[in-house]
Design a protein around this motif. Sequence first.
Motif, PDB file in Angstrom:
ATOM      1  N   GLU A   1      29.989   6.237   9.186  1.00 43.87           N
ATOM      2  CA  GLU A   1      29.571   5.585  10.421  1.00 43.87           C
ATOM      3  C   GLU A   1      28.177   6.046  10.833  1.00 43.87           C
ATOM      4  O   GLU A   1      27.797   7.181  10.565  1.00 43.87           O
ATOM      5  CB  GLU A   1      30.548   5.920  11.556  1.00 43.87           C
ATOM      6  N   PRO A   2      27.421   5.178  11.510  1.00 42.81           N
ATOM      7  CA  PRO A   2      26.164   5.641  12.101  1.00 42.81           C
ATOM      8  C   PRO A   2      26.480   6.691  13.172  1.00 42.81           C
ATOM      9  O   PRO A   2      27.496   6.584  13.862  1.00 42.81           O
ATOM     10  CB  PRO A   2      25.571   4.381  12.740  1.00 42.81           C
ATOM     11  N   PRO A   3      25.642   7.718  13.321  1.00 40.38           N
ATOM     12  CA  PRO A   3      25.882   8.721  14.355  1.00 40.38           C
ATOM     13  C   PRO A   3      26.005   8.077  15.745  1.00 40.38           C
ATOM     14  O   PRO A   3      25.403   7.031  16.023  1.00 40.38           O
ATOM     15  CB  PRO A   3      24.646   9.618  14.266  1.00 40.38           C
TER      16      PRO A   3
ATOM     17  N   ALA B   1      14.411   4.819  -0.747  1.00 43.67           N
ATOM     18  CA  ALA B   1      15.643   4.620   0.018  1.00 43.67           C
ATOM     19  C   ALA B   1      16.582   5.818  -0.021  1.00 43.67           C
ATOM     20  O   ALA B   1      17.417   5.980   0.871  1.00 43.67           O
ATOM     21  CB  ALA B   1      16.376   3.380  -0.507  1.00 43.67           C
ATOM     22  N   TYR B   2      16.457   6.673  -1.043  1.00 46.55           N
ATOM     23  CA  TYR B   2      17.462   7.723  -1.255  1.00 46.55           C
ATOM     24  C   TYR B   2      16.890   9.135  -1.188  1.00 46.55           C
ATOM     25  O   TYR B   2      17.475  10.075  -1.716  1.00 46.55           O
ATOM     26  CB  TYR B   2      18.163   7.502  -2.605  1.00 46.55           C
ATOM     27  N   SER B   3      15.770   9.307  -0.512  1.00 42.82           N
ATOM     28  CA  SER B   3      15.154  10.640  -0.458  1.00 42.82           C
ATOM     29  C   SER B   3      16.020  11.648   0.282  1.00 42.82           C
ATOM     30  O   SER B   3      15.840  12.856   0.123  1.00 42.82           O
ATOM     31  CB  SER B   3      13.779  10.561   0.221  1.00 42.82           C
ATOM     32  N   ASP B   4      16.969  11.169   1.097  1.00 41.43           N
ATOM     33  CA  ASP B   4      17.840  12.079   1.832  1.00 41.43           C
ATOM     34  C   ASP B   4      19.171  12.313   1.131  1.00 41.43           C
ATOM     35  O   ASP B   4      20.071  12.932   1.700  1.00 41.43           O
ATOM     36  CB  ASP B   4      18.086  11.537   3.246  1.00 41.43           C
TER      37      ASP B   4
ATOM     38  N   LEU C   1      16.399   3.022   6.784  1.00 45.33           N
ATOM     39  CA  LEU C   1      17.381   3.729   7.605  1.00 45.33           C
ATOM     40  C   LEU C   1      18.815   3.434   7.157  1.00 45.33           C
ATOM     41  O   LEU C   1      19.760   3.973   7.723  1.00 45.33           O
ATOM     42  CB  LEU C   1      17.223   3.332   9.078  1.00 45.33           C
ATOM     43  N   SER C   2      18.971   2.604   6.146  1.00 44.81           N
ATOM     44  CA  SER C   2      20.304   2.142   5.751  1.00 44.81           C
ATOM     45  C   SER C   2      21.196   3.250   5.210  1.00 44.81           C
ATOM     46  O   SER C   2      22.350   3.383   5.618  1.00 44.81           O
ATOM     47  CB  SER C   2      20.183   1.029   4.704  1.00 44.81           C
ATOM     48  N   LYS C   3      20.683   4.029   4.280  1.00 42.80           N
ATOM     49  CA  LYS C   3      21.528   5.015   3.615  1.00 42.80           C
ATOM     50  C   LYS C   3      21.521   6.365   4.324  1.00 42.80           C
ATOM     51  O   LYS C   3      22.543   7.038   4.371  1.00 42.80           O
ATOM     52  CB  LYS C   3      21.068   5.182   2.152  1.00 42.80           C
TER      53      LYS C   3
ATOM     54  N   ALA D   1      22.021  -3.263  10.416  1.00 43.41           N
ATOM     55  CA  ALA D   1      20.943  -3.474  11.389  1.00 43.41           C
ATOM     56  C   ALA D   1      19.654  -3.921  10.706  1.00 43.41           C
ATOM     57  O   ALA D   1      18.793  -4.535  11.346  1.00 43.41           O
ATOM     58  CB  ALA D   1      20.689  -2.191  12.183  1.00 43.41           C
ATOM     59  N   ARG D   2      19.490  -3.598   9.428  1.00 46.63           N
ATOM     60  CA  ARG D   2      18.354  -4.028   8.625  1.00 46.63           C
ATOM     61  C   ARG D   2      17.027  -3.549   9.195  1.00 46.63           C
ATOM     62  O   ARG D   2      16.256  -4.313   9.766  1.00 46.63           O
ATOM     63  CB  ARG D   2      18.312  -5.556   8.455  1.00 46.63           C
TER      64      ARG D   2
END
Length: 389
Positions: free
Chosen positions: A45-47, A206-209, A236-238, A245-246
Amino acid sequence: MKLTFSDKTEMFGEGIFALLNEKKNEMVKEGKKIYNLSVGTPDFEPPEHIRKAVAEAALKPENYKYSLTDLPELTEAMQSFYQKRFGVQLEKNEIMSMNGSQEGMTHFAWALCNPGDVVLVPNPGYPIFKIGPELCDAVTVEYPLYEKNNFLPKLEDIPEETARKARFMVVSYPSNPVCSAADDCFYQELIAFAKKYDIMILHDNAYSDIVFDGKKGGSFLQYEGAKEVGVEFYSLSKSFNYTGARVSFCVGNAQIVEKFRTIRSQIDYGIFYPVQYGAIAALTGPQDSVAEQCKKYERRSRTLCRGLSQIGWKVKDTQGTMFVWAPLPEGFHNSNEFCMELMEKSGVICTPGSSFGSLGEGYVRFALVLPEKELQAAVESIRKSGILN
């Protein structure tokens, strides 16, 4: 009346995804257990602070007008975030938002290319890397990624004639689908290569985190000279599970950003204000959930890779992303056929590697979108199915 359509519509077919989905629906109707690891939609879930910011903004009627541009607070939030997260200083004219990186990839070539211009794209690679430029009437030339090179391109092997023709090059690390990360030397070589041949770089970040083994993902823009040659997409997706939200950002070279912004201004009236306020909350709020989520993805990855290896399907640990890139088990040679058989026998759904380019044949991709216990159950279902015997 005879209906005729553009040649572009012939670029796409239902293919394996339609077959997999049709078979999945049949199995669900039959009451069979399904482990759907095919689509990379985060199950986290988004925080709460992000959702709260969206909800509060959505209650204000003035936020339902066209936004037209990014809120100043959003641009400032991105400046602060990139400085803290990557040590990269961005000027305001080096930042613009997009309706997700997929949308950005679809339109980016319009800003850089004339019809027939060459774009370098990875093989294997995420499909929109190739589809986006081709929809803009550019010509894509694939550069190969091989496991023996950690799925990094050997830039010296790109023919000089091709390099001189190229307008821009799409690069993405940590990489979907192949789950590899790039080191400092690669980015330094990439920037030198771009300068030598006047190639603009589009780095999808997209996946640096989501990088494993205690390592911290970085930014292409951290490296000297990067802003001279290109831009980076940050999503901000992943990281924040803000998928639907795109919201993504194109950051870097000011001239490229300006031209891309001009193109997008003709087709878009700006991101919905409540979505922008949620993005501000994500960028300026606590980041502990991002780090904790990375740990969860790593545990999921290890659970799947090591679980499969224990039952006879040798799969290496991945370096990052929310996916696992696995070679076909011994005795199998067609990824489409294997995926169908795997689903029929075990209920486990993955994506054939051939969907990501010709060099993806011989592999499959799993999305880490189920909890560890479910992944363990999926491994056990594969073991019981006998498909590996």
